[in-house]
Design a protein around this motif. Structure first.
Motif, PDB file in Angstrom:
ATOM      1  N   VAL A 173       0.842  -1.194   0.000  1.00 45.09           N
ATOM      2  CA  VAL A 173       0.000   0.000   0.000  1.00 45.09           C
ATOM      3  C   VAL A 173       0.880   1.247   0.000  1.00 45.09           C
ATOM      4  N   GLY A 174       0.613   2.166  -0.928  1.00 44.31           N
ATOM      5  CA  GLY A 174       1.268   3.466  -0.928  1.00 44.31           C
ATOM      6  C   GLY A 174       2.501   3.599  -1.777  1.00 44.31           C
ATOM      7  N   VAL A 175       2.951   2.534  -2.389  1.00 46.45           N
ATOM      8  CA  VAL A 175       4.186   2.580  -3.179  1.00 46.45           C
ATOM      9  C   VAL A 175       3.931   3.101  -4.588  1.00 46.45           C
ATOM     10  N   ASP A 176       2.791   2.767  -5.157  1.00 46.97           N
ATOM     11  CA  ASP A 176       2.400   3.242  -6.486  1.00 46.97           C
ATOM     12  C   ASP A 176       1.016   3.882  -6.405  1.00 46.97           C
ATOM     13  N   LYS A 177       0.644   4.591  -7.485  1.00 44.59           N
ATOM     14  CA  LYS A 177      -0.661   5.255  -7.495  1.00 44.59           C
ATOM     15  C   LYS A 177      -1.814   4.266  -7.466  1.00 44.59           C
ATOM     16  N   SER A 178      -1.600   3.097  -8.011  1.00 40.72           N
ATOM     17  CA  SER A 178      -2.645   2.071  -8.013  1.00 40.72           C
ATOM     18  C   SER A 178      -2.131   0.826  -7.312  1.00 40.72           C
ATOM     19  N   ILE A 179      -3.064  -0.022  -6.895  1.00 41.21           N
ATOM     20  CA  ILE A 179      -2.678  -1.247  -6.201  1.00 41.21           C
ATOM     21  C   ILE A 179      -3.606  -2.379  -6.619  1.00 41.21           C
ATOM     22  N   GLU A 180      -3.037  -3.561  -6.746  1.00 39.60           N
ATOM     23  CA  GLU A 180      -3.828  -4.763  -7.028  1.00 39.60           C
ATOM     24  C   GLU A 180      -4.057  -5.493  -5.715  1.00 39.60           C
ATOM     25  N   VAL A 181      -5.309  -5.729  -5.417  1.00 40.20           N
ATOM     26  CA  VAL A 181      -5.684  -6.373  -4.160  1.00 40.20           C
ATOM     27  C   VAL A 181      -6.085  -7.817  -4.431  1.00 40.20           C
ATOM     28  N   ASP A 182      -5.591  -8.746  -3.638  1.00 40.61           N
ATOM     29  CA  ASP A 182      -5.984 -10.148  -3.747  1.00 40.61           C
ATOM     30  C   ASP A 182      -6.987 -10.490  -2.651  1.00 40.61           C
ATOM     31  N   PHE A 183      -7.785 -11.525  -2.915  1.00 38.06           N
ATOM     32  CA  PHE A 183      -8.844 -11.910  -1.986  1.00 38.06           C
ATOM     33  C   PHE A 183      -8.763 -13.388  -1.641  1.00 38.06           C
ATOM     34  N   ALA A 184      -9.223 -13.687  -0.449  1.00 43.13           N
ATOM     35  CA  ALA A 184      -9.363 -15.074  -0.012  1.00 43.13           C
ATOM     36  C   ALA A 184     -10.665 -15.170   0.768  1.00 43.13           C
ATOM     37  N   GLU A 185     -11.379 -16.250   0.567  1.00 37.98           N
ATOM     38  CA  GLU A 185     -12.610 -16.487   1.310  1.00 37.98           C
ATOM     39  C   GLU A 185     -12.536 -17.875   1.937  1.00 37.98           C
ATOM     40  N   SER A 186     -13.119 -18.004   3.105  1.00 40.15           N
ATOM     41  CA  SER A 186     -13.071 -19.304   3.770  1.00 40.15           C
ATOM     42  C   SER A 186     -14.246 -19.455   4.711  1.00 40.15           C
ATOM     43  N   GLU A 187     -14.800 -20.646   4.740  1.00 42.65           N
ATOM     44  CA  GLU A 187     -15.781 -20.962   5.772  1.00 42.65           C
ATOM     45  C   GLU A 187     -15.060 -21.045   7.106  1.00 42.65           C
ATOM     46  N   LEU A 188     -15.750 -20.645   8.157  1.00 42.96           N
ATOM     47  CA  LEU A 188     -15.221 -20.766   9.514  1.00 42.96           C
ATOM     48  C   LEU A 188     -16.164 -21.655  10.305  1.00 42.96           C
ATOM     49  N   ASN A 189     -15.735 -22.868  10.580  1.00 38.31           N
ATOM     50  CA  ASN A 189     -16.542 -23.764  11.386  1.00 38.31           C
ATOM     51  C   ASN A 189     -16.536 -23.311  12.845  1.00 38.31           C
ATOM     52  N   SER A 190     -17.400 -23.897  13.631  1.00 33.22           N
ATOM     53  CA  SER A 190     -17.564 -23.458  15.024  1.00 33.22           C
ATOM     54  C   SER A 190     -16.299 -23.627  15.860  1.00 33.22           C
TER      55      SER A 190
END
Length: 246
Positions: A173-190
């Motif tokens: 974050v903050g090094v270039d004018k634009s940034i590529e963001v990656d995502f992760a999704e996960s179920e969370l069991n009890s």
């Protein structure tokens, strides 16, 4: 810090560094929803500290002001993306306006946990894990030179662990004018916990050691135990841990 959402967090400068350039924030949203953001700043003088604190503030403000309980999953992803994008612009503009802050930036990993699902966005080598009493898995992929070499088969897992350029990241974050963001999704069991952390933890504590410290399910002790383990193992960097249990 402990909240009603079964969430704990701790940051520590470690045993070697003079200051702490990590920053974090976490909290609750309507409908028993948890959120958290963890940043690891970089840059000479106070640049890293400024970058991480600014990014945490911008992202936190965006999440808390824009989230609503009727959001679809895709809208949560868009919220996290826009929050990191906004932080990127703020940090970049501040660095551009002050010569002494030139080149500052920060990693980021942030999450919104709703029901039994965790939505994670990140840039850099701060990580997210999902852990239970008998297993732990990393759900983010580092944006780093070593990870790139690993992905291309140029080095082995063992070589990656002790690579001399382990600290070089390819996205921040903050090094270039634009940034590529990656995502992760996960179920969370009890019985599962989402762990967000900086590399001050992961460079000094193995996955097996992390599992050892959380396997008893006493979530309120997780962050403190992991920080203590990192310091015991050398504490060569700032350490930040946020743990959210379902």
């Amino acid at each position: 810090m402990v909240t009603d959402m079964k969430m704990v967090a701790k940051t520590d400068k470690g045993v070697v560094r003079d200051s702490n350039q990590d920053a974090y924030a976490c909290g609750e949203l309507p409908g028993e929803v948890a959120w958290a953001v963890v940043c690891d700043g970089m840059g000479g003088h106070s640049g890293g500290n400024i970058a991480s604190k600014l990014a945490v503030k911008v992202i936190s403000d965006k999440i808390t002001s824009c989230y609503n309980s009727k959001m679809r999953d895709s809208s949560i992803k868009n919220l996290l993306d826009s929050a990191i994008t906004a932080a990127n612009l703020e940090v970049f503009d501040m660095a551009d306006a002050h010569n002494e802050l030139f080149g500052m930036g920060t990693t980021v990993v942030c999450a919104i946990v709703r029901g039994d699902y965790a939505f994670v966005a990140h840039a850099g080598d701060s990580r997210a894990y999902v852990a239970s009493c008998d297993s732990i898995r990393q759900i983010t992929t580092d944006h780093s030179l070593v990870q790139d070499l690993l992905d291309r088969g140029k080095i082995t897992e063992d070589e990656a662990e002790n690579h001399p350029n382990k600290n070089l990241i390819t996205r921040a974050v903050g090094v270039d004018k634009s940034i590529e963001v990656d995502f992760a999704e996960s179920e969370l069991n009890s019985d599962e916990t989402l762990i967000l952390c900086t590399d001050g933890l992961t460079n000094y504590v193995t996955s097996d050691e992390m599992l050892e410290d959380i396997k008893d399910g006493q979530y309120y002790a997780f962050a403190d135990r992991l920080v203590k383990r990192a310091n015991k193992n050398g504490g060569g960097d700032n350490i930040t841990v946020v743990a959210i249990s379902n």
